[in-house]
Design an enzyme around this catalytic site. Structure first.
Site, mmCIF file in Angstrom:
data_model
loop_
_atom_site.group_PDB
_atom_site.id
_atom_site.type_symbol
_atom_site.label_atom_id
_atom_site.label_comp_id
_atom_site.label_asym_id
_atom_site.label_seq_id
_atom_site.Cartn_x
_atom_site.Cartn_y
_atom_site.Cartn_z
ATOM 1 N N THR A 41 40.790 34.364 56.431
ATOM 2 C CA THR A 41 42.160 34.307 55.902
ATOM 3 C C THR A 41 42.392 33.036 55.113
ATOM 4 O O THR A 41 41.943 31.974 55.529
ATOM 5 C CB THR A 41 43.179 34.296 57.055
ATOM 6 N N VAL A 52 47.559 45.220 62.384
ATOM 7 C CA VAL A 52 47.989 44.237 61.391
ATOM 8 C C VAL A 52 48.191 42.911 62.119
ATOM 9 O O VAL A 52 48.758 42.889 63.212
ATOM 10 C CB VAL A 52 49.309 44.692 60.720
ATOM 11 N N GLY A 91 44.053 31.995 62.284
ATOM 12 C CA GLY A 91 43.446 32.097 63.611
ATOM 13 C C GLY A 91 43.575 33.486 64.183
ATOM 14 O O GLY A 91 43.429 34.478 63.469
ATOM 15 N N ASP A 92 43.856 33.535 65.482
ATOM 16 C CA ASP A 92 44.002 34.816 66.172
ATOM 17 C C ASP A 92 45.423 35.340 65.959
ATOM 18 O O ASP A 92 46.358 34.974 66.676
ATOM 19 C CB ASP A 92 43.710 34.614 67.670
#
Lengths: 206, 141
Positions: free
Chosen positions: B1, B30, B53-54
């Site tokens: 990302t 999503v 991140g997560d």
């Protein structure tokens, strides 16, 4: 007299250092981005230098990462889902007007941030998702194409060969930590505590 | 990302994200990236922030929105980012994530959650004070 002069010099030095410190800490314009994605940063900065807007810089900077497939975590050919397909999420926000354009679960269109910008500029909505977002993208002139690459295919095959590990199901049968799906709800649910160690990494993240 | 924040000479702020999300996700999943306030947030009266991140964890805390709100109250961008990470740490001590923050005076910073294999976070900065876009590193907390 000498002591006074020394004190004056020290005071002057302190003022100079403080001013220099303040200047080095802050100057505009500024562009920052997550991870060491240099080409994306350079693209955004170049857009600003050439007189583009802040939104242009964000769109082109993030768009550069989509082209470069930064780290495999941006753009086509990365992070295949359980069915092997790559889907994209993107968003752009205008901090003057608080307008937002976003797409999620976008399929078959490579320039996700470009489509997000079009959502902001050509609709009164905020977020479009899935195949419908793809149809919107096509209407806006974006090409409809395959996002699969040899790399994403091999990632997918490797995952299938590893009994679909890791995956994101829980409390299902068959046991998702050992077997591939299809999964279903068990007759009697015995909820396990949510896994505390993240499966994400520097190459697998949002 | 990738998450990005750009602040112009007059303080005009824009932000954005782009990602292909988590590998091997359940179809339809999503993350935080396309959610305003989660993946990124921009407000020209305060600044901008972006998270990475997560996303399944981070999107529950609207970290980018929270960071901008901290900066609105005068909190330094680095501290704003750190405070956001600390808030998430309380509920998910082992989450994988980082946040970048910049305010409308041009100050910026970043913070990340220290977990095994992720002890530092690299991000890029472009500013008139740097001769070219420059990689910077922060130690995770």
């Amino acid at each position: 007299g000498r002591r006074r002069r020394r004190r004056m010099v020290a005071l002057l030095l302190l003022v100079v250092l403080q001013v220099a410190g303040a200047a080095s800490a802050a100057a505009l314009p500024v562009a920052i981005n997550t991870w060491a994605f240099r080409k994306a940063a350079e693209t955004a900065w170049r857009v600003l230098q050439l007189g583009g807007s802040e939104l242009d810089a964000v769109e082109k900077g993030c768009g550069q990462c989509e082209i470069d497939q930064c780290d495999g975590s941006v753009g086509y050919g990365g992070s295949p889902d359980e069915s092997g397909e790559t889907t994209l999420d993107a968003m752009i926000m205008n901090g003057n007007t608080m307008e937002v354009g976003a797409v999620a679960d976008l399929r078959h269109v490579k320039n996700a941030i470009g489509v997000a910008r079009k959502v902001m500029e050509y609709t009164k909505h905020t977020l479009l998702v899935g195949e419908s977002a793809s149809l919107f993208a096509v209407r806006m002139g974006f090409p409809y194409e395959d996002l699969t690459t040899q790399k994403s295919l091999s990632m997918y095959s490797r995952w299938l060969n590893q009994s679909c590990q890791p995956n994101y199901w829980k409390n299902v049968v068959p046991d998702s930590s050992k077997s591939c799906g299809p999964y279903k709800r068990p007759q009697k649910v015995t909820y396990k505590e949510e896994q505390t160690i993240s499966q994400r990494s520097v190459h697998n993240h949002d | 990302t990738i998450g990005m924040v750009v602040i112009g000479e007059s303080g005009t702020t824009a932000s954005g994200t782009s990602t292909n999300g988590a590998a091997h996700k359940i179809p339809g999943r999503v993350g935080d990236s396309p959610i305003a306030g989660a993946g990124s947030y921009a407000d020209s009266t305060a600044g901008g922030a972006a998270a990475t991140g997560d996303g399944d964890i981070m999107m529950r805390f609207l970290p980018s929105y929270q960071a901008v709100e901290y900066m609105r109250t005068g909190t330094d961008p680095t501290v704003a980012c750190q405070k956001v990470i600390s808030r998430i740490q309380k509920y998910a001590p082992k989450f994988f994530g980082a946040v970048i923050c910049a305010n409308t005076t041009g100050s910026y910073g970043a913070a990340c959650n220290k977990i095994p294999g992720f002890t530092q976070f690299h991000f890029m900065v472009s500013s008139p004070l740097l001769s070219q876009p420059t990689e910077q590193v922060v130690d995770c907390i």
